[in-house]
Scaffold this active site. Structure first.
Site, PDB file in Angstrom:
ATOM      1  N   ASN A  47       0.823  -1.217   0.000  1.00 47.02           N
ATOM      2  CA  ASN A  47       0.000   0.000   0.000  1.00 47.02           C
ATOM      3  C   ASN A  47       0.857   1.268   0.000  1.00 47.02           C
ATOM      4  OD1 ASN A  47      -2.405  -1.477   0.200  1.00 47.02           O
ATOM      5  ND2 ASN A  47      -2.206  -1.596   2.424  1.00 47.02           N
ATOM      6  N   HIS A 133     -14.312  -0.670   6.125  1.00 50.00           N
ATOM      7  CA  HIS A 133     -13.177  -1.401   6.705  1.00 50.00           C
ATOM      8  C   HIS A 133     -13.519  -1.995   8.075  1.00 50.00           C
ATOM      9  CE1 HIS A 133      -9.035  -1.684   8.486  1.00 50.00           C
ATOM     10  NE2 HIS A 133      -8.759  -2.070   7.255  1.00 50.00           N
ATOM     11  N   GLU A 175     -15.743   4.913   3.610  1.00 43.16           N
ATOM     12  CA  GLU A 175     -14.356   5.140   3.216  1.00 43.16           C
ATOM     13  C   GLU A 175     -14.343   6.115   2.047  1.00 43.16           C
ATOM     14  OE1 GLU A 175     -11.933   1.569   2.680  1.00 43.16           O
ATOM     15  OE2 GLU A 175     -13.226   0.503   4.062  1.00 43.16           O
ATOM     16  N   SER A 179     -10.946  -0.019   0.368  1.00 42.88           N
ATOM     17  CA  SER A 179      -9.654  -0.694   0.452  1.00 42.88           C
ATOM     18  C   SER A 179      -9.591  -1.977  -0.370  1.00 42.88           C
ATOM     19  CB  SER A 179      -9.315  -0.994   1.911  1.00 42.88           C
ATOM     20  OG  SER A 179     -10.356  -1.717   2.525  1.00 42.88           O
ATOM     21  N   ASP A 204     -13.226   7.786   6.225  1.00 42.16           N
ATOM     22  CA  ASP A 204     -11.902   7.191   6.438  1.00 42.16           C
ATOM     23  C   ASP A 204     -11.222   7.157   5.066  1.00 42.16           C
ATOM     24  OD1 ASP A 204      -9.760   5.460   6.566  1.00 42.16           O
ATOM     25  OD2 ASP A 204     -10.783   3.949   7.766  1.00 42.16           O
ATOM     26  N   HIS A 207      -7.032   5.218   1.830  1.00 41.38           N
ATOM     27  CA  HIS A 207      -6.478   4.923   0.499  1.00 41.38           C
ATOM     28  C   HIS A 207      -6.582   6.071  -0.493  1.00 41.38           C
ATOM     29  CE1 HIS A 207      -5.821   0.740   1.597  1.00 41.38           C
ATOM     30  NE2 HIS A 207      -6.946   0.866   2.263  1.00 41.38           N
ATOM     31  N   LYS A 236      -0.164   4.069   4.529  1.00 39.61           N
ATOM     32  CA  LYS A 236      -0.370   3.712   3.118  1.00 39.61           C
ATOM     33  C   LYS A 236       0.452   4.667   2.263  1.00 39.61           C
ATOM     34  CE  LYS A 236      -3.644   0.778   4.649  1.00 39.61           C
ATOM     35  NZ  LYS A 236      -4.888   0.826   5.398  1.00 39.61           N
TER      36      LYS A 236
HETATM   37  C1  LIG Z   1      -5.494   0.211   6.567  1.00 33.76           C
HETATM   38  C2  LIG Z   1      -6.800   0.812   6.943  1.00 33.76           C
HETATM   39  C3  LIG Z   1      -7.059   1.205   8.255  1.00 33.76           C
HETATM   40  C4  LIG Z   1      -6.129   0.899   9.379  1.00 33.76           C
HETATM   41  O1  LIG Z   1      -5.089   1.796   9.387  1.00 33.76           O
HETATM   42  P1  LIG Z   1      -3.741   1.363  10.119  1.00 33.76           P
HETATM   43  O2  LIG Z   1      -3.011   2.630  10.261  1.00 33.76           O
HETATM   44  O3  LIG Z   1      -3.094   0.370   9.230  1.00 33.76           O
HETATM   45  O4  LIG Z   1      -4.158   0.771  11.436  1.00 33.76           O
HETATM   46  C5  LIG Z   1      -8.241   1.861   8.513  1.00 33.76           C
HETATM   47  N1  LIG Z   1      -9.142   2.088   7.544  1.00 33.76           N
HETATM   48  C6  LIG Z   1      -8.932   1.699   6.282  1.00 33.76           C
HETATM   49  C7  LIG Z   1      -9.955   1.983   5.248  1.00 33.76           C
HETATM   50  C8  LIG Z   1      -7.755   1.030   5.947  1.00 33.76           C
HETATM   51  O5  LIG Z   1      -7.559   0.626   4.705  1.00 33.76           O
END
Ligand SMILES: *Cc1c(COP(=O)(O)O)cnc(C)c1O
Length: 385
Positions: A47, A133, A175, A179, A204, A207, A236
């Site tokens: 990522n 997620h 999101e 993801s 969130d 990505h 990421k």
């Molecule tokens: C990877 C991810 C997370 C978690 O983040 P980390 O910093 O790896 O704990 C949260 N939300 C989404 C959509 C993700 O892809």
């Protein structure tokens, strides 16, 4: 059933459904080439979309930070762990992303748990995109609020659920870029529905951050939206680790009182904050990296379309190829590995049953010849799928 039997049964469950997970001890998993058991593979699984995990500017910042401040933060941010270094990055993020405040968390997982846990109380409602997620859905399930899931990226489905029962505070969750599917949420439409219902929107953007939007500010900026709560993560595209929530000043103060992951957990090491800060600079100046990524995405999509696959979103670094069956997805992955391409089969329960897929991620570190190697390997594996 005693403990031993419970463990045994749990493991057998996963084996029976071909969903057993094994970690592999990889060397250089954050580079263009990774190594596993002495063999080298092109890495289509990471990522680290802009290739910043190995960027000398970011590595040097972490080193400098460690030399100046040592390696650990020494405590929770409510004790001695919060420093001028943390404060400066929070101010910078808030200014750059157009919010009053930013709060750093040690991971995206912790941020989502902390925020949702602090906000959602008995009698409140959470409406979450059904493909959100695990860190979002789990926090919602654990909270005393009532959780309903709306159809993926479907603002009309959200509107129906929002109208159904108007009691309690409403938190809408999605999101920015999904993801596992790489598609983008219709943030304007979701914002409209949330605000008509008097609710707040939490996006969130794990990505989208760094990858899309002017200067890599992410999905919300790209779509001209300003969600009440924006989560960005630094593991990421920023290539480091950690996360932040962007919000108003009162919400930030509220989270500082009630988000347990801020109160009872050790703050990010200041050296890591240095690295995140350098990664943010690299993202802001990252147009050339984003351009290289876009070229790689375009080349990949054109290639898989000509192989008869349906690729993901044209702007996303995440390009899933739907296979369906778990064993078939593993077989295709194995065949691609034989040809030197490393990617991951994503299986239930991470994705819905019957939708096992190859999750291919493209990064700015790939060269166009790498994409061609992958396409060639996919072509060779096509008879399996
Ligand atoms: C990877 C991810 C997370 C978690 O983040 P980390 O910093 O790896 O704990 C949260 N939300 C989404 C959509 C993700 O892809």
């Amino acid at each position: 059933m005693n403990w031993d039997e419970k463990i045994e049964r749990g493991l057998q469950d996963r084996q029976r459904t071909d969903a057993y997970r094994r970690r592999m001890a990889i060397v250089d998993g954050n580079q263009r080439f990774l190594a596993y058991q002495g063999r080298r593979y092109l890495n289509f699984s990471s990522n680290d979309y802009l290739g910043l995990a190995r960027d000398p500017r970011v590595v040097e910042a972490w080193r400098q930070g460690a030399v100046r401040h040592g390696v650990g933060s020494g405590g929770s941010g409510h004790v001695t762990g919060y420093s001028l270094v943390h404060q400066a990055l929070e101010h910078r993020l808030a200014d750059w992303l157009g919010y009053e405040r930013a709060l750093l968390f040690s991971s995206g997982y912790a941020a989502n748990q902390g925020i949702i846990g602090a906000l959602a109380a008995e009698g409140d409602r959470i409406l979450a995109d059904k493909l959100s997620h695990a860190s979002l859905l789990e926090a919602a399930i654990l909270s005393p609020a009532h959780l309903r899931r709306f159809a993926h990226n479907d603002a009309a489905s959200l509107a129906r659920l929002a109208r159904r029962d108007a009691s309690g505070h409403l938190l809408v969750i999605t999101e920015g870029v999904f993801s596992m599917d790489g598609d983008c949420a219709p943030l304007r439409a979701l914002t409209d529905v949330a605000s008509v219902a008097g609710g707040w929107l939490l996006v969130d953007d794990a990505h989208g951050f760094g990858v899309v939007g002017d200067q890599g500010r992410g999905s919300a900026w790209q779509q001209g939206c300003h969600p009440e709560l924006l989560v960005v993560t630094f593991g990421k595209a920023a290539g480091v680790g950690g996360a932040a929530v962007l919000c108003t000043a009162p919400v930030a103060e509220y989270l500082l009182q009630y988000a347990r992951h801020l109160i009872y957990s050790t703050a990010l090491p200041p050296a890591q904050v240095y690295a995140i800060d350098a990664a943010v600079s690299a993202i802001i100046q990252g147009d050339a990296l984003r351009e290289q990524l876009r070229r790689n995405i375009a080349r990949f999509r054109a290639g898989v379309i000509s192989l008869g696959y349906t690729p993901g979103s044209p702007t996303s670094a995440i390009q899933p190829l739907l296979i369906g069956d778990n064993l078939l997805a593993l077989a295709v992955t194995e065949r691609l590995r034989e040809r030197g391409c490393w990617l991951t089969a994503i299986r239930p329960p991470t994705v819905p049953p019957g939708s096992a897929r190859l999750r291919i991620t493209l990064t700015a570190a790939h060269q166009s010849a790498d994409i061609d190697v992958l396409l060639e390997a996919l072509n060779a594996a096509r008879h399996l799928a």
